[in-house]
Design an enzyme around this catalytic site. Structure first.
Site, mmCIF file in Angstrom:
data_model
loop_
_atom_site.group_PDB
_atom_site.id
_atom_site.type_symbol
_atom_site.label_atom_id
_atom_site.label_comp_id
_atom_site.label_asym_id
_atom_site.label_seq_id
_atom_site.Cartn_x
_atom_site.Cartn_y
_atom_site.Cartn_z
ATOM 1 N N CYS A 117 0.822 -1.230 0.000
ATOM 2 C CA CYS A 117 0.000 0.000 0.000
ATOM 3 C C CYS A 117 0.848 1.269 0.000
ATOM 4 C CB CYS A 117 -0.941 0.016 1.191
ATOM 5 S SG CYS A 117 -2.136 -1.317 1.140
ATOM 6 N N ASN A 169 -10.239 0.329 -0.161
ATOM 7 C CA ASN A 169 -8.770 0.371 -0.142
ATOM 8 C C ASN A 169 -8.245 -0.220 -1.452
ATOM 9 O OD1 ASN A 169 -6.036 -0.024 0.291
ATOM 10 N ND2 ASN A 169 -6.265 -0.857 2.348
ATOM 11 N N HIS A 203 -3.302 7.624 2.230
ATOM 12 C CA HIS A 203 -3.698 6.295 1.766
ATOM 13 C C HIS A 203 -5.092 6.013 2.323
ATOM 14 C CE1 HIS A 203 -3.943 2.134 0.894
ATOM 15 N NE2 HIS A 203 -3.726 1.732 2.124
#
Ligand code: UT7
Length: 327
Positions: free
Chosen positions: A117, A284, A254
């Protein structure tokens, strides 16, 4: 003194056509969950899921085309492609090289970065270094993910959290004076700590001797690391440039969990409207989440020339990092 700066010239995004709201997950996928649980614990309301055969490279190419178009830069100017992905089309060739081919580029170079990520922040950091040292003049930095293919659809603790998509930025060489008022990437700050490698991982895959090839996460453990590490790395970035919380115009974090994002806003003393939030719509999307959020904000005309934007991410590795960019 004049110095090289890497300018973000344009941002683009791509989302697969199919959008799956929380309620449909429970009904269609037979997952014991509820819209209420997912919204309350994560802020996620829906996610996009790639069509069969739709790859990370195809999505990344679409995002890159939009970024180039918005930047007003011809594809022929691109001399470097750096792709952050944990879901490449194949172990090799790199997804970046597939994108190079799909965009019809035959010069320069293209490669992938694996930092889960945090991948986009890592890729941006590498692009910035290459531009500053003259190895590239116009780079595409892309995050693209098809996490739907590495999810365990019987594990409600993870499968409701992720979505597919791609985001891209065009980074070009410019000049500054070495001051925090310069336009461009002011600095990037990367960290990793492999001691926590097992709290968020893909169990198996190319080169492994076993496993399922699916994502496993100890969510509470990751959560515990997230806010403290992210706040520390953003403060590190601000301090490196002699800046403070009050200088941040936009936080583009993020997009993993609204609770983490809101906690970050509070830590940095930012009003809610200064934090770009797309987790509700995109879920996500791992390495794609920051460039997708940037593309979303840019598309709405939110980020203006001269605005200081802080980017931050944490993910498997553990890896985490931040970047400060003046648009
Ligand atoms: O992108 C990389 C970085 N990743 C992250 O930052 C993720 C960080 N972690 C998180 O965001 C959160 O830890 C989660 C959203 C993953 C989980 O939230 P939580 O508040 O930590 O919930 P939990 O895992 O402790 O689960 C609480 C309860 C459990 O039931 P019991 O044991 O209390 O009876 C779970 O079984 O919620 C249950 N549960 C669910 N219920 C309905 C777990 N998943 C679901 C679900 N639907 N999908």
């Amino acid at each position: 003194m004049a110095m090289m700066r890497s300018l973000i010239a344009g941002c683009g995004g791509y989302l697969p056509e199919r959008c799956v709201p929380n309620a449909a997950l429970a009904a269609e996928f037979g997952i014991e969950t509820s819209d209420e649980w997912i919204v309350e614990r994560t802020g996620i309301r829906q996610r996009h899921i790639a069509a069969p055969g739709e790859t990370a490279s195809a999505m990344g190419s679409a995002a890159a085309r939009q970024a180039l178009e918005r930047a007003g830069i011809e594809v022929s100017a691109v001399d470097a492609i750096i792709v952050a992905t944990a879901t490449p089309d194949s172990a090799f060739p790199a997804t970046a090289v597939r994108i190079q081919q799909q965009l019809g580029i035959t010069r320069g170079f293209a490669f992938d970065i694996a930092a889960a990520c945090t991948g986009f922040v890592y890729a941006l950091s590498v692009a910035d270094a290459m531009i500053r040292t003259g190895q590239a003049r116009c780079a595409l930095v892309i995050g693209t993910e098809v996490f739907s293919r590495i999810l365990d659809w019987t594990d409600r603790g993870t499968c409701v959290l992720f979505g597919d998509g791609a985001g891209a930025v065009v980074v070009t060489a410019g000049e500054g004076e070495g001051k925090s008022t310069d336009r461009g990437i002011l600095s990037t700050h990367l960290h990793s700590d492999g001691r926590h490698g097992d709290i968020l991982l893909v169990d198996g895959g190319a080169g492994s001797t076993g496993g399922t090839g699916l994502l496993r996460m100890a969510g509470k453990e990751v959560f515990r690391h997230a806010v403290s590490k992210l706040a520390a790395v953003v403060d590190e970035a601000l301090a490196a440039n002699g800046l403070g919380h009050g200088d941040i115009r936009w936080l583009v974090p993020h997009q993993a969990n609204l609770r983490i994002i809101e906690a970050m806003g509070r830590k940095l003393n930012l009003p809610r409207e200064r934090v770009v939030v797309t987790v509700g719509q995109h879920a996500n999307t791992s390495a794609a989440s920051i460039p997708l959020a940037l593309a979303d904000a840019a598309g709405r005309g939110m980020i203006e020339r001269g605005d200081l934007v802080a980017l931050e991410a944490i993910g498997g590795g553990l890896t985490w990092g931040a970047a400060l960019v003046r648009f």
